[in-house]
Design a protein around this motif. Structure first.
Motif, PDB file in Angstrom:
ATOM      1  N   ARG A  41     -10.364  12.305 -20.744  1.00  0.00           N
ATOM      2  CA  ARG A  41      -9.633  11.047 -20.937  1.00  0.00           C
ATOM      3  C   ARG A  41     -10.534   9.999 -21.601  1.00  0.00           C
ATOM      4  O   ARG A  41     -10.070   9.204 -22.424  1.00  0.00           O
ATOM      5  CB  ARG A  41      -9.115  10.527 -19.581  1.00  0.00           C
ATOM      6  N   CYS A  45      -9.769   8.014 -24.981  1.00  0.00           N
ATOM      7  CA  CYS A  45      -9.764   6.551 -25.006  1.00  0.00           C
ATOM      8  C   CYS A  45     -10.645   6.043 -26.155  1.00  0.00           C
ATOM      9  O   CYS A  45     -10.256   5.126 -26.894  1.00  0.00           O
ATOM     10  CB  CYS A  45     -10.291   6.068 -23.649  1.00  0.00           C
ATOM     11  N   ARG A  49      -9.314   3.755 -29.231  1.00  0.00           N
ATOM     12  CA  ARG A  49      -9.949   2.447 -29.493  1.00  0.00           C
ATOM     13  C   ARG A  49     -10.373   2.318 -30.952  1.00  0.00           C
ATOM     14  O   ARG A  49     -10.312   1.265 -31.546  1.00  0.00           O
ATOM     15  CB  ARG A  49     -11.218   2.302 -28.648  1.00  0.00           C
ATOM     16  N   ALA A  83     -13.469   1.585 -18.825  1.00  0.00           N
ATOM     17  CA  ALA A  83     -12.231   2.249 -19.284  1.00  0.00           C
ATOM     18  C   ALA A  83     -11.470   2.812 -18.086  1.00  0.00           C
ATOM     19  O   ALA A  83     -10.557   3.615 -18.248  1.00  0.00           O
ATOM     20  CB  ALA A  83     -12.582   3.361 -20.256  1.00  0.00           C
ATOM     21  N   ALA A  85      -9.203   1.736 -16.028  1.00  0.00           N
ATOM     22  CA  ALA A  85      -7.740   1.582 -16.018  1.00  0.00           C
ATOM     23  C   ALA A  85      -7.126   2.249 -17.251  1.00  0.00           C
ATOM     24  O   ALA A  85      -6.126   2.970 -17.141  1.00  0.00           O
ATOM     25  CB  ALA A  85      -7.369   0.107 -15.977  1.00  0.00           C
ATOM     26  N   ASP A  86      -7.764   2.034 -18.410  1.00  0.00           N
ATOM     27  CA  ASP A  86      -7.205   2.577 -19.666  1.00  0.00           C
ATOM     28  C   ASP A  86      -7.025   4.092 -19.636  1.00  0.00           C
ATOM     29  O   ASP A  86      -6.050   4.619 -20.175  1.00  0.00           O
ATOM     30  CB  ASP A  86      -8.126   2.258 -20.849  1.00  0.00           C
ATOM     31  N   ILE A  87      -7.966   4.799 -19.014  1.00  0.00           N
ATOM     32  CA  ILE A  87      -7.873   6.268 -19.055  1.00  0.00           C
ATOM     33  C   ILE A  87      -6.691   6.806 -18.247  1.00  0.00           C
ATOM     34  O   ILE A  87      -6.303   7.951 -18.399  1.00  0.00           O
ATOM     35  CB  ILE A  87      -9.180   6.992 -18.631  1.00  0.00           C
ATOM     36  N   GLY A  89      -3.767   5.160 -18.337  1.00  0.00           N
ATOM     37  CA  GLY A  89      -2.581   4.595 -19.009  1.00  0.00           C
ATOM     38  C   GLY A  89      -1.790   5.649 -19.770  1.00  0.00           C
ATOM     39  O   GLY A  89      -2.237   6.791 -19.960  1.00  0.00           O
ATOM     40  N   VAL A  92      -3.296   7.199 -23.260  1.00  0.00           N
ATOM     41  CA  VAL A  92      -4.320   8.242 -23.073  1.00  0.00           C
ATOM     42  C   VAL A  92      -3.682   9.503 -22.487  1.00  0.00           C
ATOM     43  O   VAL A  92      -3.946  10.619 -22.950  1.00  0.00           O
ATOM     44  CB  VAL A  92      -5.484   7.725 -22.185  1.00  0.00           C
TER      45      VAL A  92
END
Ligand code: DC
Length: 214
Positions: A41, A45, A49, A83, A85-87, A89, A92
């Motif tokens: 992940r 990400c 980005r 990252a 939280a982003d991973i 989402g 991702v």
């Protein structure tokens, strides 16, 4: 290869309870915990980005080699930027299967996973190919499963959404993970098979810990 004395390899499909059980098992056994899915992940990400198409194998492989991943109990830093939280989402999650099917990326992350564990003297390591490819000589190999409905319900409890839609997404990701050419998700020959559908976390963790201690 020297035997991975203090390695517990945990594999299984999404929603089988791997993360919860692996984390708790690591605490009980006093071993470090490594979530290898977070690494795939993290590379996904990094690609998003930078505006790199996750299915562009050559570009993603090149990017992976220069991407720093700092993984800890607190979360994941990708090139020094949080990252965590982003991973988890949607973007991702949708793209990660292509990155996980990239052989160059797998080779790179496999080596990082082995070094991570070697430098800590062992660990509870969860993923899809841990027992089959990354640590084939792990002291204990566990394959976790759960019924499709239970798996979808768990994901909904974590991230919300519609059970039927999530069940379809999970089925699609399972299919991609288990039919890819490189290191597909499959049960290792001598793995302990555990169905977590109707069992408590504590019960499953205790069962695995007992087998680990022999
Ligand atoms: O466990 P997870 O959902 O965070 O995994 C994210 C993706 O990475 C999923 O498509 C499976 C893949 N993966 C893999 O191919 N090999 C691993 N060792 C761990 C995860």
């Amino acid at each position: 290869m020297t035997p991975s004395v203090n390695v517990v390899a945990i594999d299984g499909p999404a929603g089988a309870g791997k993360s919860t059980i692996a984390r708790e098992l690591a605490r009980v056994l006093n071993l470090p915990y490594l979530d290898t899915g977070a690494m795939y992940r993290g590379i996904t990400c990094a690609a998003l980005r930078k505006g790199i198409d996750p299915s562009d194998d050559a570009a993603v492989a090149e990017l992976a080699l220069i991407t720093q991943l700092d993984i800890s109990e607190d979360g994941l830093l990708v090139d020094g930027i949080d990252a965590t939280a982003d991973i988890r989402g949607e973007a991702v999650t949708r793209a990660v299967s292509s990155v996980a099917a990239n052989s160059e990326v797998r080779r790179d992350l496999r080596e990082r996973q082995r070094s991570w564990v070697a430098s800590r003297g062992g660990g509870v390591v969860e993923g899809r190919d841990i027992a089959t490819v990354v640590f084939p000589d792990a002291r204990l190999k566990v394959f976790l499963t759960a019924s499709p409905l239970v798996r979808a319900q768990r994901r909904v409890a974590q991230i919300g959404g519609d059970v039927d839609q999530i069940a379809r997404d999970i089925a699609e990701r399972d299919h991609k993970d288990s039919t890819r050419i490189d290191s597909p998700l499959r049960e290792s020959e001598n793995a302990m098979l555990v169905d977590t559908s109707n069992r408590s976390i504590e019960d499953v963790v205790n069962q695995i810990a007992e087998v680990f201690h022999g």
